[in-house]
Design an enzyme around this catalytic site. Structure first.
Site, PDB file in Angstrom:
ATOM      1  N   ASP A 173      69.927  53.323  -4.604  1.00 37.70           N
ATOM      2  CA  ASP A 173      69.640  53.447  -3.161  1.00 37.70           C
ATOM      3  C   ASP A 173      69.577  52.069  -2.529  1.00 37.70           C
ATOM      4  O   ASP A 173      68.513  51.497  -2.448  1.00 37.70           O
ATOM      5  CB  ASP A 173      68.322  54.210  -2.994  1.00 37.70           C
ATOM      6  N   ASP A 185      68.494  46.895   2.719  1.00 33.35           N
ATOM      7  CA  ASP A 185      67.090  46.859   2.291  1.00 33.35           C
ATOM      8  C   ASP A 185      66.826  47.905   1.209  1.00 33.35           C
ATOM      9  O   ASP A 185      67.613  48.838   1.018  1.00 33.35           O
ATOM     10  CB  ASP A 185      66.143  47.079   3.484  1.00 33.35           C
ATOM     11  N   GLU A 229      67.035  50.447   7.003  1.00 29.93           N
ATOM     12  CA  GLU A 229      67.156  51.911   6.870  1.00 29.93           C
ATOM     13  C   GLU A 229      65.857  52.508   6.351  1.00 29.93           C
ATOM     14  O   GLU A 229      65.420  53.576   6.793  1.00 29.93           O
ATOM     15  CB  GLU A 229      68.312  52.283   5.933  1.00 29.93           C
ATOM     16  N   GLU A 230      65.240  51.818   5.394  1.00 33.17           N
ATOM     17  CA  GLU A 230      64.066  52.395   4.732  1.00 33.17           C
ATOM     18  C   GLU A 230      62.853  52.497   5.654  1.00 33.17           C
ATOM     19  O   GLU A 230      61.884  53.183   5.327  1.00 33.17           O
ATOM     20  CB  GLU A 230      63.722  51.587   3.466  1.00 33.17           C
ATOM     21  N   HIS A 235      63.640  55.513  -4.979  1.00 29.38           N
ATOM     22  CA  HIS A 235      62.229  55.297  -4.617  1.00 29.38           C
ATOM     23  C   HIS A 235      61.283  55.468  -5.819  1.00 29.38           C
ATOM     24  O   HIS A 235      60.076  55.454  -5.643  1.00 29.38           O
ATOM     25  CB  HIS A 235      61.782  56.219  -3.478  1.00 29.38           C
TER      26      HIS A 235
HETATM   27  C1  LIG Z   1      62.560  58.895   9.058  1.00 29.09           C
HETATM   28  S1  LIG Z   1      62.611  57.193   8.980  1.00 29.09           S
HETATM   29  C2  LIG Z   1      62.499  56.882   7.259  1.00 29.09           C
HETATM   30  C3  LIG Z   1      63.750  56.980   6.572  1.00 29.09           C
HETATM   31  C4  LIG Z   1      63.599  57.287   5.115  1.00 29.09           C
HETATM   32  N1  LIG Z   1      64.860  57.157   4.507  1.00 29.09           N
HETATM   33  C5  LIG Z   1      64.993  57.146   3.180  1.00 29.09           C
HETATM   34  O1  LIG Z   1      64.134  57.438   2.378  1.00 29.09           O
HETATM   35  C6  LIG Z   1      63.009  58.673   4.947  1.00 29.09           C
HETATM   36  O2  LIG Z   1      61.770  58.761   4.820  1.00 29.09           O
HETATM   37  O3  LIG Z   1      63.723  59.677   4.904  1.00 29.09           O
HETATM   38 ZN   LIG Z   2      69.069  54.774   1.139  1.00 29.33          ZN
HETATM   39 ZN   LIG Z   3      65.737  55.050   0.395  1.00 30.52          ZN
END
Ligand SMILES: CSCC[C@H](NC=O)C(=O)O
Ligand SMILES: [Zn+2]
Ligand SMILES: [Zn+2]
Length: 424
Positions: A111, A80, A145-146, A383
């Site tokens: 990413d 994702d 994951e996101e 992002h």
């Molecule tokens: C803590 S769950 C969310 C996961 C997210 N990962 C990538 O950006 C992050 O905000 O770090």
């Molecule tokens: Zn990532």
């Molecule tokens: Zn990310």
């Protein structure tokens, strides 16, 4: 070189993956799964589609090693990507436009669709060269994951299938590096998503009185701001790295009495709320931060309460900080360092990842996990608008993984007398 090894063909396979819209909150997971399966088939890798939650496939690919008794290697990536604002991009985020500089613009180019494809391309090259792994190499392509990985990596890491894989080392994502040194991560900060709420008596907008919800909340915000500035100063002064301080950012404010034209202007509200994204290093004193929140940021004495939307402990079940050794005590670390060097890459000082990745679910199980996305000389655009990766950097990254996978898959633990364990 065969047509599959032609750089422009390699890049076009990457573009194809990037063109699949897997943006949250409605990722097109099945299209991505079909694409990954077609890649697996072309590489004669075993494949399995796991659906821990319906509609959210995890793809597990396997390259069997000649010694299946040795712990295996897991190369993880998520399928994702985060949402984008397409009109603010120079090129549409799912076109994977290749500009004259060789920059490939796409959401996920950094990413982390780059990494998922680079694993596959590295395996393609190793297979073409006749390389035979001793250890089994697994690739997992996980969803969500996101949004926290709860229906993806978290369930995968807790599954029977995962137990049976006998994983010895996990490789997962890192970050781009604006200089020539690749960044590498041995731990990550823990997310604490805090909501504080103030209450107070409502009253006329013209009246000065103590203990309004707004004033109580403002006092807290000021206290958080001072803490934030002090942490940020340590980074600015070069005393601490980004991942070594506690970050706190206010992400929402909610207060006021709504009216048809906006907000009532002459009424002081009886409730006010603020939300904070806090990231705590695994080495931080968790208890003292908890105390600070309860006593300074949301004290009951000021009519305040607090809740966590998420609070990941910095400790494992033995009370130890969750991190992977990044020194010679960890053979996987030494092997990675050597493999990157061998492929003419340079590594920076090992770091704590400032945000969260799926690696935390593997580390929590006590497994070593290393975060590494081979992108040097690249601005950090995950992002962000106009996320891109240069094709030459992408291709160099494949060299890195080719070298790493070769080193990892050939590694046989030696005892002191030099005989390998399997021979004993
Ligand atoms: C803590 S769950 C969310 C996961 C997210 N990962 C990538 O950006 C992050 O905000 O770090
Ligand atoms: Zn990532
Ligand atoms: Zn990310």
């Amino acid at each position: 070189t065969t047509p599959e090894e032609d750089p422009s063909v390699i890049v076009s396979r990457f573009q194809k993956y990037l063109q699949i819209n897997t943006a949250q909150p409605h990722p097109n997971y099945y299209e991505a799964a079909d694409f990954i399966l077609s890649q697996a088939n072309s590489l004669s890798l075993h494949s399995q589609t796991l659906e821990f939650v319906e509609g959210k496939p995890t793809l597990l690919l396997k390259w069997p090693g000649s010694n299946p008794n040795l712990p295996s290697i897991l190369l993880n990536s998520h399928t994702d990507v985060v949402p984008s604002e397409p009109h603010k991009w120079a090129h549409p985020p799912f076109d994977a436009h290749l500009d004259p500089n060789g920059d490939i613009y796409a959401r996920g180019s950094q990413d982390m669709k780059c990494v998922g494809m680079q694993y596959l391309e590295a395996i393609r090259r190793l297979k073409a060269s006749g390389f035979q792994p001793i250890r089994t190499v697994y690739l997992s392509f996980v969803p969500d994951e996101e949004i926290g990985g709860h229906d993806g990596a978290e369930k995968f890491a807790d599954s029977d299938i995962f137990n049976k894989m006998n994983v010895g080392i996990v490789v997962d994502e890192g970050l781009a590096s604006p200089n020539e040194n690749y960044r590498v991560f041995y731990a990550e900060r823990c997310p604490w998503w805090l909501v504080i709420k103030a209450t107070g008596a409502p009253g006329h907008g013209a009246k000065l009185y103590d203990n309004t919800a707004m004033e109580n909340l403002l006092k807290s915000i000021e206290s958080v701001r001072r803490f934030r500035a002090a942490q940020f100063d340590l980074v600015k002064a070069g005393l601490k790295a980004e991942g070594e301080v506690t970050s706190v950012n206010m992400v929402f404010l909610k207060a006021g009495t709504p009216s048809p034209t906006g907000f009532v202007m002459n009424l002081q509200p009886s409730e006010a709320e603020a939300g904070f994204d806090i990231r705590v290093p695994p080495t931080a004193d968790q208890e003292s931060l908890e105390k600070r929140i309860a006593e300074e940021w949301a004290p009951a004495s000021r009519n305040m309460t607090f809740t966590f939307k998420q609070k990941v402990s910095v400790h494992d079940k033995f009370g130890k900080p969750i991190l992977t050794a990044a020194d010679s005590s960890n053979p996987w670390w030494t092997l990675l360092e050597g493999a990157v060097k061998k492929a003419n890459g340079k590594l920076g000082k090992p770091e704590i990842f400032p945000a969260s990745t799926d690696a935390r679910y593997f580390r929590k199980r006590g497994l070593p996990a290393i975060g590494f996305s081979p992108m040097a000389n690249t601005p950090i655009l995950l992002h962000d608008h106009n996320e891109f990766l240069n094709q030459a950097e992408y291709l160099k990254g494949i060299d890195m993984y080719e070298s790493i996978i070769k080193a990892y898959a050939s590694y046989v633990e030696h005892t002191r007398d030099g005989a390998s364990r399997e021979e004993l």
